[in-house]
Each structure stands twice: as C-alpha cells, then as structure tokens.
Design a protein around this motif. Structure first.
Motif, PDB file in Angstrom:
ATOM      1  N   ALA A  93       9.984   6.563  -6.832  1.00 19.60           N
ATOM      2  CA  ALA A  93      10.169   5.151  -7.126  1.00 19.60           C
ATOM      3  C   ALA A  93      10.074   4.938  -8.634  1.00 19.60           C
ATOM      4  O   ALA A  93       9.607   5.833  -9.368  1.00 19.60           O
ATOM      5  N   PRO A  94      10.484   3.775  -9.132  1.00 19.49           N
ATOM      6  CA  PRO A  94      10.399   3.531 -10.582  1.00 19.49           C
ATOM      7  C   PRO A  94       9.008   3.715 -11.168  1.00 19.49           C
ATOM      8  O   PRO A  94       8.873   4.082 -12.342  1.00 19.49           O
ATOM      9  N   ASP A  95       7.945   3.467 -10.400  1.00 19.31           N
ATOM     10  CA  ASP A  95       6.579   3.643 -10.908  1.00 19.31           C
ATOM     11  C   ASP A  95       6.067   5.070 -10.760  1.00 19.31           C
ATOM     12  O   ASP A  95       4.907   5.360 -11.074  1.00 19.31           O
ATOM     13  N   GLY A  96       6.911   5.996 -10.268  1.00 22.23           N
ATOM     14  CA  GLY A  96       6.532   7.402 -10.145  1.00 22.23           C
ATOM     15  C   GLY A  96       6.005   7.810  -8.794  1.00 22.23           C
ATOM     16  O   GLY A  96       5.821   9.010  -8.541  1.00 22.23           O
ATOM     17  N   THR A  97       5.736   6.856  -7.901  1.00 21.58           N
ATOM     18  CA  THR A  97       5.267   7.201  -6.566  1.00 21.58           C
ATOM     19  C   THR A  97       6.364   7.959  -5.823  1.00 21.58           C
ATOM     20  O   THR A  97       7.549   7.611  -5.900  1.00 21.58           O
ATOM     21  N   LEU A  98       5.950   8.999  -5.082  1.00 23.45           N
ATOM     22  CA  LEU A  98       6.905   9.853  -4.378  1.00 23.45           C
ATOM     23  C   LEU A  98       6.963   9.511  -2.897  1.00 23.45           C
ATOM     24  O   LEU A  98       5.925   9.170  -2.284  1.00 23.45           O
ATOM     25  N   TYR A  99       8.183   9.634  -2.327  1.00 26.19           N
ATOM     26  CA  TYR A  99       8.380   9.393  -0.903  1.00 26.19           C
ATOM     27  C   TYR A  99       9.123  10.584  -0.307  1.00 26.19           C
ATOM     28  O   TYR A  99      10.152  11.029  -0.848  1.00 26.19           O
ATOM     29  N   ALA A 100       8.581  11.102   0.797  1.00 19.58           N
ATOM     30  CA  ALA A 100       9.113  12.311   1.435  1.00 19.58           C
ATOM     31  C   ALA A 100       9.546  12.002   2.854  1.00 19.58           C
ATOM     32  O   ALA A 100       8.806  11.369   3.618  1.00 19.58           O
ATOM     33  N   GLY A 101      10.760  12.468   3.239  1.00 22.35           N
ATOM     34  CA  GLY A 101      11.235  12.382   4.617  1.00 22.35           C
ATOM     35  C   GLY A 101      11.064  13.726   5.291  1.00 22.35           C
ATOM     36  O   GLY A 101      11.429  14.766   4.724  1.00 22.35           O
ATOM     37  N   THR A 102      10.509  13.729   6.503  1.00 23.51           N
ATOM     38  CA  THR A 102      10.100  14.981   7.127  1.00 23.51           C
ATOM     39  C   THR A 102      10.724  15.192   8.506  1.00 23.51           C
ATOM     40  O   THR A 102      11.215  14.271   9.149  1.00 23.51           O
ATOM     41  N   TYR A 103      10.672  16.436   8.923  1.00 20.32           N
ATOM     42  CA  TYR A 103      11.097  16.913  10.246  1.00 20.32           C
ATOM     43  C   TYR A 103       9.988  17.837  10.755  1.00 20.32           C
ATOM     44  O   TYR A 103       9.371  18.543   9.952  1.00 20.32           O
ATOM     45  N   PRO A 104       9.668  17.898  12.040  1.00 25.12           N
ATOM     46  CA  PRO A 104      10.342  17.267  13.179  1.00 25.12           C
ATOM     47  C   PRO A 104       9.721  15.950  13.629  1.00 25.12           C
ATOM     48  O   PRO A 104      10.048  15.463  14.722  1.00 25.12           O
TER      49      PRO A 104
END
Length: 707
Positions: A184-195
């Motif tokens: 995100a613009p503030d540096g926070t990370l977002y992860a999409g996962t499996y399964p």
C-alpha cells in the motif's frame, strides 16, 4: 548466442562437475511391438518369447544373476536445468527476480542499464516443514524487496543495502503458496494465499500479521492483490470474484463477478481493472460502472497503468503488448511479442516511453513504446545461476538421446556422444510421444501440441486443443489411424476434460469434450488392434468447483465410430486415475489421491481382478511383457505389477524393485526402458539416471546425488 538453443556445457559447466560416468554410446535394438486387448474381451493369446513374456523368465534369471552383482545405478547430472522465474519487481534502477524450481530459490538483482545480473542471494529454508522452490509474490516497501514463496507460504525480506535475507513469517503449512503480494502507499504489505483463499496484512515496522478471513465460501486462491490508501482489491481464482477489503474495518464487498477465475488485478485513480479469462473488467472502486471488454481468443497475464491512466497489458498465449483506456471497447495492439509464446510475470514502466517485462521462461525485455522495437535478455546469459528443476516429462529415443521436458525448455542428452544441449519450447511439456523423426509435445498452459524435429531441434506449432483445455496430461500416437490422441483437463472452475484426435500432418483436430461426463481426463491407453482407446477420469476436473461425481471412471472409446462403448467406475470412492495402461487382456490403473491404490481391470466384465497399494502414484509402462510403475512418496519407488506366473490364474501383489529414487518429478514419476534390457532411464533426485530394474534382483536402494 541464439535463444533457440543453448549448449549446457557453456552455461552450466559448474553444475555438471559431479556428473557420473557417461551413458553408453551403443546403438540399441528396436523395442518389440506390443498390443493390447479389445474393448469387449481379452486379446487372443500372443506368442511368448524371451523378449515378451513368461516363457523367457529362465533366461531372465540367468541375466539377473549377472546384472545384480554389477553397477545398478548411473547418474548423469541435472536432468532439467532452468533459469525460469516467477516473481519480479523493479526499484531504483534495479530489477529483482526470483527463480522457480530451484532449491533454494535464487533472488537475483539486475542492473537495468547494463542488463546484467550484479548480485544474487538464496532464500534460506525456514523452520517449518518443506523447502521453498520459488517466489511468485514480490513487492517493494521502504526500499526493501519482499518475497512470498511456495510450496511453503513464507514471507522473506531482502535488504539491497546490506544484501541480507530475513525470514519474516509463515502463512500456512507445506503445500501452500503466497500467490500475490502488494504494498500500500504507506508501506503495509498484503499477501494473497493458497489453499485457504485469504488475504493477510503484514506491518513491516512491527511484524504484526492480520488475517482478513474467508473472502468467499470454498475459495482457495487469492491469485492477485493490489492496494490503495484505504482498500485492498483481491482477485479470486476459483469463484471468479473481484472483491474489495476495507483496510480499517476488514469489511469485504464484491465489486464484480467474472466468467472465470480472476488472476490479474491493477488499480489507478478511481478504477480497478481485473482479468477474467477472455474479458478485461474495468470497474469503479465503489462497484459501479462495470465494463467488460472482450479479449477474443486471448487472455492477459500482466497489467500496468501509466500516470495518465493508459493501461498496458501482455496477452497470453502469444506474449504480445496491448494498450487500453477506460471507454475503449477493445484493446489496441502496441507491439509484437518481445518473447513469443511466453508467460509474462510482470511489466513496469520505467519512464514514459519504456516498458520493461519479465518472462517466465527466464528472460527480461524492454520495449520502446515510441518505435515498437524491443530487446530481449536471457537471464542465464546475463549471469543468473541456473539450477536443477523438477522435470515435467521424459522420452527415450533408443540409441540416440534422452529428452527431458522442463519449464519452457527441453534438455537433451545425446547417448552417442554424451553431450547435452537445451532448446526452447513454448510451454511445459506435460507429455511426449515419438513418431518417426518427430517428437510431439503436449504443452501447458497454452493447451498446445508442437512437433520437435529429432534432426534439427526445430519446434513447430501443430494444434491447440481449445474448449478450455489447458492441461494436456497424456499423448499417444495411434499407428492404426496415423493420429495423435491427447487426454486433457480444463483450468479453473470446470469439470469436463476432452479427448482430442489430431492429424500430425495437417494439424486438423477433432475434439470430444465431456467424453466422460463431469470428469476431466488424466490418462489414456491405446489398444490399436481393437481400435479402442481407454480413458482414465478425474472427478475433480480443474479443481475450482465441487465435483458432482464420487468415483473416477474408465471409458472405452471406439476410434472408428468415435463413440464410447462402455464406462465403469472400478472402485467406488476413488476420485482420480493418475494413469491407465492396457496389457495382456487387462487394464491396469493407478489412482492419484488415494494412497497409491492400483488395480487390474478385466475389460470384458468390468470387474477388478486385483487391487493393491503402492507408496504413491505415478506412471505405468509395459516392458518385456511386464507392467511397471514409478511412484511418488516414500522416497521415490519402482514396482512391477501383476507378478503372476503362467497358469496361475491370479495376480499377485506388486513387487518392490527400487527405492530412494527421490520425489523430485514435477508431474509424474516415469520409467523409460532400453529395449532388450532391464535398464530404465528415470530420475535419481533431480539428476538423470539409468537404473537396473531386473525383477530377479534384490530391492535396489538408491542414494540420490545432491544438487
């Protein structure tokens, strides 16, 4: 050096220093012709010779007493070498790419000005079970590069200032993926996962992890994520939904529903773009003004948005470049493919006029948007360390060469000289078959069949399967009709596979989707005398939708009438056939997800003559009148099935021939016997190997080489 063909000695001499004794240069005899049963009754008796059956087993015993005392395992270095990549990111004049298939994965830093690899680091094995083999997900935050790995879903950080790699968190257990990662613009990370089909938030300052929970019931893949200052946008592969997650409250709302899985997402201004199969979805961030732009026969695998809102995209399967702006009813071609028939992992605008892309086969390219000219760099030639990967397929051309299918490349060991070479193919060869001076390869993800000339290594496209069939699992040549037979599965939330019949001379194709209703096809086996091909089903299909059948079927398809003669579910509750093979009046089968169960089915009655258990699943092969299986799990094993004696009337249990071969195939473990001997080409770990599988010898225990 041309991109089409690379000599391994020039690129990977250091990798091959531990290579064992060279393969024999002797020209081997042609294998005996074998025939299977008819669809309605067992085949008539076939004369049994020392080459083909039980009456020759006295001589086999003598042969065994000689070979059992000699060298029974030879290895020849890595079977399939790769510089393939998955994740890619750009920061401060440098590109960062992550390899796929190598253990441990390589993170390489590339100077965009010189197009050379200037630094590499390995992603260390974390404490959890399993080892990383690649990183699909990459993002830059606070001047540091973050990587999400598979098949252990771990998060790593690379600091370009110090060169240090740090393991930060685990988002699941072995078998999972971090498919996507965004800052995100503030540096926070977002992860999409499996399964588990979730999005997780990671705070780089505190290390805190937040889980947003289930985004859609039954979803397994969050294949793409992007984030702005208030919202995370996620593409769901199974359910085909584009959802928005409020970063403050965690509330989830649906923005759009695709016709198939969503695997690519981008955002700019007040709009979000997502790719759903043959359509580009363009929607306002509040969920209004949904536009669906048709893509025709193409799909898109990467998007980037310029400051003025112009969207640049790469298409699959051709790899071409396109342009789009909100309000357009179609995409506009910009340039020919910089890396034809390749998968594009990421595209980035480095300035107003230059687009940089990263190709899954292991390349980087730049495109001048003013002139349409492009330049391609092979990353191995640029300094990326190559390494051994998990092979997709193998084929022995007796006395000539062993071909190994990898990720967008074919590796070849010449049996006459011991030399090795590699050349590019437009995909992953899931299976190979030979006829005359051609090899035919069935490729994922394009669902394409190509020919390879044995004399020149020339690769030519032959046919595309169509009907959403992107996973061709098995291919055979029918000498009776002169046609190729392909068994395939769909990709994503579909169940039905297809049998495709292809003319290798013209590329003309006849397709039979849904030939086993509500099931995909994992395997086929030809009885050319009876004009029948047996098909092994899988009730799970593409894996993105609940099955409607409980048991995998076998069907007998008549190649003359192009109809199904009969269909049977041999073992209730078993859901996936990995392989089927007809021999000696019986149809042998191995189930995939059911503890390596194997059966011998009588096609005349539909009854199971024998049933047993192996260490796992793999492919079947018939050699010298016997049926063999190579399997995953338990360290990698080889067996002989149906070990009855003449006149015995019953099949015995499987005979364990070898163990310790390793579990390093990407698709299915295979055995390829040299004619007239018990020497079989296969894998020992990730190395090409020739092993003695004489059934008269004691159990062979193999210690795979390292690397």
């Amino acid at each position: 050096m041309p991109r089409g063909s690379l000599t391994l000695s020039a690129v990977l001499a250091a990798v091959l220093l531990t290579t064992a004794a060279p393969a024999s240069a002797a020209v081997l005899p042609t294998p005996p012709t074998s025939s299977g049963p008819s669809a309605g009754a067992p085949s008539p008796a076939v004369p049994v010779t020392a080459e083909t059956g039980f009456q020759g087993r006295a001589s086999e015993a003598a042969e065994g007493s000689r070979s059992c005392a000699g060298t029974r395992v030879e290895t020849f270095g890595p079977a399939s070498l790769t510089g393939a990549i998955v994740g890619a990111a750009v920061h401060d004049g440098r590109a960062y790419v992550v390899t796929r298939g190598q253990k441990p994965p390589v993170l390489a830093e590339i100077d965009l000005a010189t197009r050379a690899v200037v630094r590499t680091a390995r992603l260390p094995d974390a404490p959890a079970a399993g080892e990383p083999e690649g990183g699909w997900a990459t993002a830059v935050s606070g001047g540091k590069v973050y990587v999400g790995t598979y098949p252990v879903p771990d998060l790593y950080r690379f600091d370009p200032a110090s060169g240090e790699v740090t393991h930060l968190a685990s988002f699941g257990k072995n078998g999972g993926y971090i498919w996507s990662l965004a800052a995100a613009p503030d540096g926070t990370l977002y992860a999409g996962t499996y399964p588990d089909g979730r999005v997780r938030e990671y705070d780089p300052d505190t290390g805190a992890v937040r889980d947003f929970g289930v985004l859609a019931a039954g979803e397994r893949y969050v294949r793409a994520v992007v984030a702005d200052d208030r919202t995370v946008y996620a593409g769901l592969l199974d359910k085909g939904k584009l959802v928005a997650i409020d970063r403050a409250t965690g509330a989830v709302r649906e923005l759009a529903q695709g016709t198939t899985g969503i695997g690519v997402v981008a955002e700019h201004g007040d709009r979000v773009l997502a790719v759903s199969g043959p359509a580009l979805i363009d929607v306002r961030k509040d969920g209004t003004d949904v536009r669906n732009v048709p893509l025709g026969p193409l799909s898109l695998d990467a998007l980037t948005v310029a400051a003025d809102g112009t969207v640049y995209a790469t298409s699959r399967p051709d790899g071409a470049i396109h342009r789009y702006r909100t309000g357009d009813t179609a995409l506009t071609p910009v340039a020919d493919p910089p890396s034809r028939d390749d998968e594009t992992r990421r595209i980035v605008l480095t300035d107003d006029d230059t687009l940089v892309g990263f190709s899954g086969s292991g390349g980087m390219w730049s495109l001048d948007l003013r002139t349409g000219t492009s330049a391609f760099t092979d990353l191995i030639e640029a300094g990326l360390p190559a390494g051994a990967e998990r092979p997709q397929s193998m084929l022995l051309v007796p006395g000539r060469a062993v071909y190994v299918g990898g990720h967008f490349f074919m590796d070849v060991r010449d049996l006459r000289t011991g030399e090795q070479r590699r050349f590019r193919v437009p995909g992953e060869p899931k299976d190979l078959v030979r006829h005359g001076n051609k090899i035919y390869a069935a490729l994922y993800p394009s669902g394409q069949v190509v020919s390879v000339d044995l004399r020149t290594d020339e690769v030519r496209p032959l046919a595309r399967l169509g009907h959403d069939q992107q996973r061709p699992w098995d291919i055979e040549y029918d000498p009776g009709t002169g046609k190729l037979l392909v068994a395939s599965a769909p990709l994503g939330a579909r169940l039905e596979g297809a049998l495709s019949i292809i003319d290798p001379g013209t590329g003309a194709i006849d397709s039979y989707p849904g030939v086993i209703p509500d099931q995909s096809l994992m395997s086929l086996s030809l009885d050319s005398r009876a004009g029948v091909v047996y098909l092994g089903g899988d009730v799970l299909g593409g894996g993105g939708t609940p099955p409607v059948r409980a048991s995998a079927s076998v069907a007998a398809f008549d190649l003359r009438t192009r109809t199904v003669r009969w269909q049977v579910d041999p073992v209730p509750g078993m859901r996936t056939f990995q392989d089927v093979k007809v021999h000696g009046g019986l149809l042998y089968g191995v189930y995939k997800r059911d503890s390596g169960t194997w059966i011998a089915l009588d096609p005349a009655t539909g009854t199971v003559r024998q049933r047993g258990a192996l260490s796992g699943y793999g492919e079947l092969t018939v050699h010298r009148g016997r049926v063999f299986a190579a399997t995953f799990f338990g360290g990698g094993n080889a067996y002989e099935l149906g070990t009855d004696e003449p006149g015995g009337g019953a099949l015995g249990p499987a005979r364990h021939l070898a163990t310790g071969l390793g579990d390093d195939w990407y698709t299915n473990p295979q055995l390829h016997f040299e004619p007239g001997s018990w020497q079989a080409w296969t894998m020992s770990g990730r190395h090409l190997a020739r092993v003695d599988l004489n059934p008269r010898c004691p159990l062979l225990t193999v210690t795979p080489p390292q690397g």
